[in-house]
Motif scaffolding. Structure first.
Motif, PDB file in Angstrom:
ATOM      1  N   PHE A 153      -0.366  17.611  19.905  1.00 38.63           N
ATOM      2  CA  PHE A 153      -1.210  17.601  18.709  1.00 38.63           C
ATOM      3  C   PHE A 153      -0.733  18.700  17.750  1.00 38.63           C
ATOM      4  O   PHE A 153      -1.316  19.763  17.637  1.00 38.63           O
ATOM      5  N   HIS A 154       0.394  18.421  17.091  1.00 39.56           N
ATOM      6  CA  HIS A 154       0.914  19.444  16.194  1.00 39.56           C
ATOM      7  C   HIS A 154       1.422  18.837  14.893  1.00 39.56           C
ATOM      8  O   HIS A 154       1.666  17.637  14.810  1.00 39.56           O
ATOM      9  N   ASP A 155       1.541  19.703  13.905  1.00 39.31           N
ATOM     10  CA  ASP A 155       2.213  19.347  12.661  1.00 39.31           C
ATOM     11  C   ASP A 155       3.447  20.217  12.581  1.00 39.31           C
ATOM     12  O   ASP A 155       3.539  21.237  13.283  1.00 39.31           O
ATOM     13  N   TYR A 156       4.374  19.847  11.698  1.00 36.61           N
ATOM     14  CA  TYR A 156       5.545  20.696  11.476  1.00 36.61           C
ATOM     15  C   TYR A 156       5.303  21.555  10.245  1.00 36.61           C
ATOM     16  O   TYR A 156       4.802  21.073   9.234  1.00 36.61           O
ATOM     17  N   MET A 157       5.635  22.845  10.380  1.00 41.26           N
ATOM     18  CA  MET A 157       5.451  23.739   9.240  1.00 41.26           C
ATOM     19  C   MET A 157       6.786  24.362   8.857  1.00 41.26           C
ATOM     20  O   MET A 157       7.698  24.467   9.679  1.00 41.26           O
ATOM     21  N   VAL A 158       6.864  24.766   7.594  1.00 41.55           N
ATOM     22  CA  VAL A 158       8.018  25.570   7.162  1.00 41.55           C
ATOM     23  C   VAL A 158       7.453  26.844   6.538  1.00 41.55           C
ATOM     24  O   VAL A 158       6.400  26.819   5.897  1.00 41.55           O
ATOM     25  N   ASP A 159       8.159  27.955   6.764  1.00 38.45           N
ATOM     26  CA  ASP A 159       7.738  29.239   6.180  1.00 38.45           C
ATOM     27  C   ASP A 159       8.681  29.595   5.043  1.00 38.45           C
ATOM     28  O   ASP A 159       9.865  29.261   5.093  1.00 38.45           O
ATOM     29  N   CYS A 160       8.132  30.305   4.063  1.00 37.58           N
ATOM     30  CA  CYS A 160       9.000  30.808   2.991  1.00 37.58           C
ATOM     31  C   CYS A 160       9.254  32.286   3.286  1.00 37.58           C
ATOM     32  O   CYS A 160       8.305  33.074   3.356  1.00 37.58           O
ATOM     33  N   LYS A 161      10.555  32.635   3.485  1.00 34.52           N
ATOM     34  CA  LYS A 161      10.874  34.019   3.857  1.00 34.52           C
ATOM     35  C   LYS A 161      10.600  34.962   2.682  1.00 34.52           C
ATOM     36  O   LYS A 161      10.344  36.139   2.876  1.00 34.52           O
ATOM     37  N   LYS A 169      11.460  32.111  -5.822  1.00 34.79           N
ATOM     38  CA  LYS A 169      12.278  32.301  -7.031  1.00 34.79           C
ATOM     39  C   LYS A 169      13.754  32.066  -6.717  1.00 34.79           C
ATOM     40  O   LYS A 169      14.562  31.880  -7.608  1.00 34.79           O
ATOM     41  N   GLU A 170      14.106  32.157  -5.407  1.00 36.06           N
ATOM     42  CA  GLU A 170      15.511  31.977  -5.019  1.00 36.06           C
ATOM     43  C   GLU A 170      15.668  30.726  -4.164  1.00 36.06           C
ATOM     44  O   GLU A 170      14.702  30.256  -3.574  1.00 36.06           O
ATOM     45  N   LEU A 171      16.928  30.291  -4.017  1.00 34.96           N
ATOM     46  CA  LEU A 171      17.208  29.117  -3.178  1.00 34.96           C
ATOM     47  C   LEU A 171      17.266  29.507  -1.697  1.00 34.96           C
ATOM     48  O   LEU A 171      17.541  30.658  -1.365  1.00 34.96           O
ATOM     49  N   GLY A 172      17.012  28.540  -0.842  1.00 34.49           N
ATOM     50  CA  GLY A 172      17.268  28.710   0.601  1.00 34.49           C
ATOM     51  C   GLY A 172      16.327  29.671   1.308  1.00 34.49           C
ATOM     52  O   GLY A 172      16.713  30.283   2.303  1.00 34.49           O
ATOM     53  N   THR A 173      15.098  29.791   0.845  1.00 36.31           N
ATOM     54  CA  THR A 173      14.173  30.728   1.506  1.00 36.31           C
ATOM     55  C   THR A 173      13.286  30.029   2.538  1.00 36.31           C
ATOM     56  O   THR A 173      12.525  30.687   3.243  1.00 36.31           O
ATOM     57  N   LEU A 174      13.347  28.681   2.602  1.00 36.33           N
ATOM     58  CA  LEU A 174      12.475  27.965   3.562  1.00 36.33           C
ATOM     59  C   LEU A 174      13.129  27.917   4.941  1.00 36.33           C
ATOM     60  O   LEU A 174      14.332  27.637   5.059  1.00 36.33           O
ATOM     61  N   THR A 175      12.336  28.174   5.971  1.00 32.13           N
ATOM     62  CA  THR A 175      12.867  28.129   7.342  1.00 32.13           C
ATOM     63  C   THR A 175      12.951  26.678   7.830  1.00 32.13           C
ATOM     64  O   THR A 175      12.340  25.786   7.240  1.00 32.13           O
ATOM     65  N   GLU A 176      13.657  26.451   8.920  1.00 29.64           N
ATOM     66  CA  GLU A 176      13.688  25.132   9.548  1.00 29.64           C
ATOM     67  C   GLU A 176      12.267  24.766   9.992  1.00 29.64           C
ATOM     68  O   GLU A 176      11.503  25.658  10.359  1.00 29.64           O
ATOM     69  N   PRO A 177      11.892  23.476   9.995  1.00 26.69           N
ATOM     70  CA  PRO A 177      10.531  23.110  10.419  1.00 26.69           C
ATOM     71  C   PRO A 177      10.266  23.478  11.883  1.00 26.69           C
ATOM     72  O   PRO A 177      11.144  23.333  12.729  1.00 26.69           O
TER      73      PRO A 177
END
Ligand code: GAP
Length: 538
Positions: A93-101, A181-189
């Motif tokens: 019972f989970h969802d996938y999340m991404v974090d912004c560094k 504000k920058e590219l590539g700050t999201l982590t893998e799900p």
């Protein structure tokens, strides 16, 4: 209808408040005010009355394969932790999340949308956490900022395709996160379990860990045998429950639509495996029609069968009843209720242990030593028919509704603004009215004295006291009578009764209909029956 108008009315007239508002609020938690509590209670009571207590166990409803029985349950919010291991919630019972560094914000992977945008020889995927038109506008604004372009140079942005979900992007290096504000700050799900964890007793170690229920359904399955043994029900029958459920949603949003604490109205309907497809069809239609009967317009409702890849781990068929909520993009629908064919998955897993798909069926999931990964109760949850003596594990059809989502849908549907002539001012004015079905309206009637003299207040109070034991009624003698009508229109009161000069002569009052604005005269003695009849015939 603009959503912010409804949100403002809900706050102003006491339907919904943000939880702990004076401390800045708590995201995903909502309180029902004096009007909201009555509305939601009426919806839950209408559901219980229509599905459970008012159900005729002896008769056959149209399109039902046979007569059936209905009973209820009210179970605890915290259950034995093994329940969630065997049900699959602990693992699945989970969802996938991404974090912004960069911003430290967290998003649900499948709720971020974006567009590929090219400018100044660079191509980036610009995202937004909103949906539809709002997301498109946000993407443009963010792209202009990112490429350092003024709004008047928006035509220098070249879009490659429309909005797509972040789940369709494999490499996040060229992705601009919704608030970054920058590219590539999201982590893998990453997986995020939605169950709220707590600890039982004073010790607080992992052995005492428990979970707040994420659905009311499991408590019904684990009580299946108790109900069969104590109430002499015979398959086919249903067990209903209304109660709180909790899900630690990553991004609660859209007012109460996705909350972290909410109420469900669930039925687990047990039937013979050979009859289950017929019962599945029956419940899909029966539940769909209930929303229409209670006032949702059929052109904003749809019944949608899930694609095989959408099905939950337990389900061999699910249809959703969906409503075109005004906060969604044009053409989008939000789930009000799911009707699932759960087969024998739950009763078997609470006997044998957690099941997983194997071929066309299910088998007990094994650990690395070949033992059941999570052991079931070992209790025999098969059913023996007292008349035929046949022994089998019943199949389950589950109509699972959300009380808060239903409340929100009824509010959205009811909110109406209409132009009405204002004779005194000689021009028209806007009347805001909640056209709620009288059965669920928070107040059934309001009683007014036309003026505060000549014995009218005393007579109106006497009528108010006569009605009060029968209905939720409001007495109002403040301000001009026209303003009192408007105040009742805004909270959806279907009938307003006014005491005037004639009342004192012939004991009659006017009764005004909220929707037609028509006023008729009735005698004071017939007021209770007249209101009851109008509610019943609505
Ligand atoms: N026992 C099956 C079950 O729980 P579900 O589709 O996850 O199925 C059933 O939930 C209903 O509960 C939904 O159709 C919705 O009305 C309501 N619901 C689920 N999550 C919710 C949330 N986060 N906030 C408000 N209502 C929710």
């Amino acid at each position: 209808m603009e959503m912010d108008k409804l949100v403002s009315l809900c706050k102003r007239r006491g339907f919904l408040f943000q939880s702990s508002e004076i401390y800045g609020g708590l995201n995903g938690f909502w309180d029902y005010g004096p009007m909201g509590v009555e509305l939601k209670r009426n919806i839950k009571e209408a559901w219980w009355q229509d599905m459970v207590t008012g159900h005729d166990d002896l008769g056959t409803l149209p399109n039902a394969p046979s007569p059936y029985q209905m009973v209820g349950l009210d179970c605890t919010i915290i259950l034995h932790p093994q329940v969630w291991k065997c049900s699959g919630h602990y693992d699945q019972f989970h969802d996938y999340m991404v974090d912004c560094k960069q911003t430290k914000k967290r998003y649900r992977h499948d709720q971020i949308e974006g567009r590929w945008v090219e400018a100044k020889d660079k191509k980036v995927f610009v995202t937004s956490a909103s949906t539809g038109e709002e997301a498109e506008a946000e993407v443009e604004q963010k792209a202009l900022k990112f490429f350092n372009l003024k709004k008047k140079y928006a035509d220098q942005l070249n879009y490659d395709g429309g909005l797509i979900c972040l789940t369709e992007i494999d490499d996040f290096s060229q992705v601009l996160g919704p608030d970054a504000k920058e590219l590539g700050t999201l982590t893998e799900p990453r997986e995020f379990n939605l169950m709220f964890k707590t600890f039982i007793g004073a010790l607080g170690g992992e052995e005492s860990a428990a979970f707040l229920r994420p659905e009311t359904a499991q408590a019904i399955f684990v009580n299946f045998k108790n109900v069969c043994d104590s109430s002499r029900v015979r398959v086919p029958f249903g067990i209903a429950q209304i109660g709180k459920s909790f899900r630690n949603e990553i991004t609660p949003r859209n007012f109460t639509f996705r909350s972290r604490e909410f109420e469900q109205m669930e039925i687990e309907f047990f039937c013979h495996p050979d009859e289950s497809q017929k019962w599945y069809q029956f419940w899909r239609e029966r539940r769909f029609e209930w929303y229409i009967k209670m006032g949702l317009a059929s052109d904003r409702l749809q019944l949608r069968e899930h694609d095989p890849e959408e099905l939950s781990h337990y389900s061999c068929g699910t249809a959703d009843i969906e409503y075109a909520f005004p906060f969604l993009a044009e053409g989008d629908y939000g789930e009000l209720e799911g009707i699932a064919h759960r087969g024998d998955f739950d009763l078997r897993s609470h006997t044998e242990g957690k099941l997983v798909r194997e071929g066309d069926g299910f088998a007990v999931e094994k650990d690395e030593h070949g033992q059941p990964k999570y052991r079931g109760s070992g209790k025999d949850l098969t059913y023996r028919d007292m008349v035929t003596n046949e022994k089998f594990i019943p199949h389950v059809i589950e109509p699972s509704a959300g009380a808060d989502r239903a409340t929100l849908a009824f509010l959205c549907e009811a909110y109406t603004e209409e132009e009405v002539p204002d004779e005194k001012k000689g021009k028209s004015e806007v009347r805001t009215v909640l056209q709620l079905h009288p059965r669920i309206a928070p107040l059934k009637a309001a009683v007014f004295p036309l003026v505060n003299k000549d014995g009218m207040p005393e007579k109106a109070q006497e009528i108010y006291r006569t009605l009060k034991p029968h209905f939720n009624v409001f007495y109002d003698d403040k301000g001009a009578v026209g303003r009192r009508y408007r105040r009742q229109d805004e909270v959806g009161t279907p009938y307003c009764l006014t005491v005037d000069g004639q009342t004192l002569k012939d004991n009659t009052i006017t009764i005004r209909d909220r929707d037609t604005l028509k006023q008729t005269r009735i005698s004071v003695e017939e007021a209770v029956d007249a209101i009851r009849e109008k509610i019943n015939n609505a």
